[in-house]
Design a protein around this motif. Sequence first.
Motif, mmCIF file in Angstrom:
data_model
loop_
_atom_site.group_PDB
_atom_site.id
_atom_site.type_symbol
_atom_site.label_atom_id
_atom_site.label_comp_id
_atom_site.label_asym_id
_atom_site.label_seq_id
_atom_site.Cartn_x
_atom_site.Cartn_y
_atom_site.Cartn_z
ATOM 1 N N ALA A 32 0.970 -1.089 -0.054
ATOM 2 C CA ALA A 32 -0.055 -0.052 -0.288
ATOM 3 C C ALA A 32 0.753 1.145 0.020
ATOM 4 O O ALA A 32 0.496 2.090 -0.704
ATOM 5 N N LEU A 33 1.924 1.340 0.655
ATOM 6 C CA LEU A 33 2.789 2.506 0.862
ATOM 7 C C LEU A 33 3.670 2.554 -0.224
ATOM 8 O O LEU A 33 3.684 3.709 -0.831
ATOM 9 N N ARG B 223 1.234 4.129 -2.819
ATOM 10 C CA ARG B 223 1.011 5.541 -2.543
ATOM 11 C C ARG B 223 2.173 6.391 -2.904
ATOM 12 O O ARG B 223 1.905 7.504 -3.560
ATOM 13 N N ASP C 178 -5.396 -0.358 -2.593
ATOM 14 C CA ASP C 178 -5.222 0.672 -3.267
ATOM 15 C C ASP C 178 -5.602 2.136 -2.664
ATOM 16 O O ASP C 178 -5.175 3.049 -2.411
ATOM 17 N N ALA D 214 -4.510 3.130 0.604
ATOM 18 C CA ALA D 214 -3.405 3.669 0.633
ATOM 19 C C ALA D 214 -3.413 4.976 0.271
ATOM 20 O O ALA D 214 -2.723 6.054 0.778
ATOM 21 N N ASP E 271 -1.436 7.037 5.161
ATOM 22 C CA ASP E 271 0.308 6.662 5.157
ATOM 23 C C ASP E 271 0.489 6.397 6.732
ATOM 24 O O ASP E 271 1.668 6.108 6.362
ATOM 25 N N LEU F 246 -2.863 1.357 8.714
ATOM 26 C CA LEU F 246 -3.079 0.434 7.384
ATOM 27 C C LEU F 246 -3.076 -0.969 7.775
ATOM 28 O O LEU F 246 -3.847 -1.941 7.427
#
Length: 509
Positions: free
Chosen positions: A266-267, A270, A295, A298, A302, A307
Amino acid sequence: MVPLNVYVNAASVAVGAYVLYFTLKFLLVHRRRSLVKQKHGCLPAPKLYQKDPFLGTDLVLQNRNAGREHRFLDLLKARHDKGGLTYTTDTYFRRTINTCDPDLIRNVLAFQFNDFGMGPLRQRSAAPLLGQGIFTTDHETWSQQRALIRPSFYRARVTNLSIYKKHVDRLIAIIREENCKTDLQPLFVRLTLDTNSEYLFGESVGLLSDQPLKHVTNFYRALNYAGEATIQRLRLGNLMWFHHDREFKRCCAIVHEFAQQFVDKALDFRRRETLVSPDEKDVASGERQKYLFIDELAKATDNPTRLRDHIVNMLLAADTTPGLLSFAFYMLSRNEVLWEKLRNHVLEHYCEPLTYEALMNMTYLRHFIQECLRLFPPIATNSRVAHKDTVLPVGGGPDGKSPLFIAKHNVVTYSTYVMHRRKDLFGEDADEFRPERWEKLLPGWEYLPFNGGPRMCPGQKLAMTETSYTIARILTTFSSIESLDNSEWQEKITLSLKLKNGIQCHLIS
């Protein structure tokens, strides 16, 4: 030097003022609540007999022992048989209103939704595993998480069966590799984790692969143990602090470590999003042509911990489907006539490749699944905590028909397991498995396999579609089924209801 008696006198005055303040506060609150009860005509609900009327130690021990002996749900049913549809208990300074009354449940979950929430006890009990996720939070935090999750379950995505096909193909292959004699329940757990992880995160965790990675199998075992221990903590209530289980902490750490791979993904997404232009984003979006929960997650935050909490909660959301599938094949393995009737019905509407429309035409399959959900609801018991003093229109008095006052911090616990087996709601044969009853029944608040109100399970259609597809595929692949375990079912309650003994069976081609 100040004489000692001066300090003693000052301390006495302070203690006296403290006692006086809280005494006056108690009297004022008591007076205000008395006026509210009088205004609305409230009557107290019957109180369940307790040997220990103050701390309820006997009830806590009963809960613990019944849980260890896998008969907790039978204990709840016996208590309602004795105490009525709604009764109260007091355990370690916590008052609980226990109910199986759909009218009361409807008010708590829907009509007076803002008066109730998960409460601090659940948050503390589940926090080591679930953190600040959708299953533990309230108010604005919950609303934001719900809005984030909802698009993942749009009908157009849920009804695309291609994602289920390859994983069910692999499931059937494993059954054949094991000479068709197997325990289906752990296979169903692995199936739904594979399917849902790909559905939500874009990649399967691979539990059904030929040689699943060691860290994946460790995650699978840790998730199961941590879920069961979380339920034990919840049952302890205000005594939760006496739950010292190093294995629970270790398993929570394993689950969190496993979720980190999706956090990193995810990060990374991002970071890539911040480096491309709006035009490039439009092109990439068009190429992807699918919504991935990870997605969108993200884009929203952050914060690695947030998350991780979201991801773990969504992995846990898949825990209800394997239980449903397990109970379905428990019933099929014990009833040859039921297997034949359901299989013939499925074959009548089956097509290759199987489509969502064909599944929807399998009405007896739908009734069969509804009956599984009635007798074996995935979340057999649930609860809400009052955010403030409030009045429910039912639940009070000997017959439960009078208004009921609920004080702030009181807990309302409701059992769908008990409610779904009420003979006055489902007939004298309510304890029997009979899918045909759904030919005439129109489910209302007396039937809540996926909860109700604003917190109704957003993945309901996904679970029903995946369950229907899996059952249909197995029924068309195998001609019959034999049970290899004739013992009566026993509950296994983790974060959802499963069978303690699994589904030991022989599927015959």
